[in-house]
Scaffold this active site. Structure first.
Site, mmCIF file in Angstrom:
data_model
loop_
_atom_site.group_PDB
_atom_site.id
_atom_site.type_symbol
_atom_site.label_atom_id
_atom_site.label_comp_id
_atom_site.label_asym_id
_atom_site.label_seq_id
_atom_site.Cartn_x
_atom_site.Cartn_y
_atom_site.Cartn_z
ATOM 1 N N ASN A 89 -12.362 -1.003 -4.917
ATOM 2 C CA ASN A 89 -12.179 -1.265 -6.346
ATOM 3 C C ASN A 89 -13.311 -2.167 -6.846
ATOM 4 O OD1 ASN A 89 -11.221 -1.963 -8.929
ATOM 5 N ND2 ASN A 89 -9.887 -3.544 -8.112
ATOM 6 N N CYS A 143 -6.263 -5.360 -7.644
ATOM 7 C CA CYS A 143 -6.122 -5.006 -6.232
ATOM 8 C C CYS A 143 -5.601 -6.181 -5.412
ATOM 9 C CB CYS A 143 -7.428 -4.474 -5.665
ATOM 10 S SG CYS A 143 -8.837 -5.558 -5.893
ATOM 11 N N HIS A 144 -5.737 -7.393 -5.939
ATOM 12 C CA HIS A 144 -5.223 -8.576 -5.232
ATOM 13 C C HIS A 144 -3.698 -8.593 -5.164
ATOM 14 C CE1 HIS A 144 -5.280 -9.800 -9.487
ATOM 15 N NE2 HIS A 144 -4.289 -10.623 -9.168
ATOM 16 N N GLU A 203 -0.709 -16.540 -10.390
ATOM 17 C CA GLU A 203 0.264 -15.652 -11.025
ATOM 18 C C GLU A 203 1.706 -16.012 -10.671
ATOM 19 O OE1 GLU A 203 -0.755 -11.511 -10.575
ATOM 20 O OE2 GLU A 203 -2.807 -11.851 -11.217
ATOM 21 N N TYR A 260 0.847 -1.195 0.000
ATOM 22 C CA TYR A 260 0.000 0.000 0.000
ATOM 23 C C TYR A 260 0.883 1.244 0.000
ATOM 24 C CZ TYR A 260 -3.757 -3.249 1.096
ATOM 25 O OH TYR A 260 -4.657 -4.284 1.047
#
Length: 158
Positions: free
Chosen positions: A119, A127-128, A154, A96
């Site tokens: 979001n 946002c993850h 990912e 953040y």
């Protein structure tokens, strides 16, 4: 006129919403940011069809980026944070704090967290990929387990 459809992802059903300008939202059933009124159900609406196709490719590991018109609505600050999220590369996480610095407002860490949590376009506006400074998987409106699954997909987590 807003239109919506449902998309069955490996992590549960998602609701997709769009209008003539682009994608307005992509929510899991646990999201609290989904509007009460979605519009007309229309799975043949071009933006929704393309979103479903690209999400299928993402979950199959065939694509790392989305190419969709986005039309989320939020405050100027939220829009700035959501645009910054688009800069977080596939396979990486940012804190953040890093997002706050990226938008030129390093003291706005809590506000960045709040905007991140609102979001409306999950996965596509990633946002993850935002985690705490200590590397912890902090909250995710879709649920921390989904966040963990997305980061595993990912290649960020084992």
């Amino acid at each position: 006129m807003n239109r919506y459809c449902y998309f069955q992802s490996p992590l549960g059903q998602m609701t997709l919403q769009a209008n003539e300008h682009g994608l307005l939202g992509a929510w899991f059933e646990t999201h609290t940011t989904q509007p009460e009124v979605l519009g007309n159900e229309d799975s043949t609406f071009p933006v929704l069809m393309e979103t479903s196709k690209q999400l299928e490719q993402y979950f199959a590991g065939e694509t790392m980026q989305f190419a969709l018109p986005l039309a989320a609505k939020g405050t100027a600050f939220q829009m700035e944070v959501w645009n910054a999220l688009l800069s977080v590369p596939y396979g990486e996480t940012w804190s953040y704090q890093k997002i706050a610095e990226f938008i030129g407002n390093p003291k706005a860490v809590r506000a960045v967290g709040a905007a991140n949590g609102k979001n409306p376009i999950s996965i596509i506006v990633p946002c993850h990929r935002v985690i705490g400074m200590n590397g912890k998987l902090t909250g995710y409106a879709g649920g921390v387990e989904r966040k963990r699954s997305l980061l595993k997909l990912e290649g960020i987590l084992e």
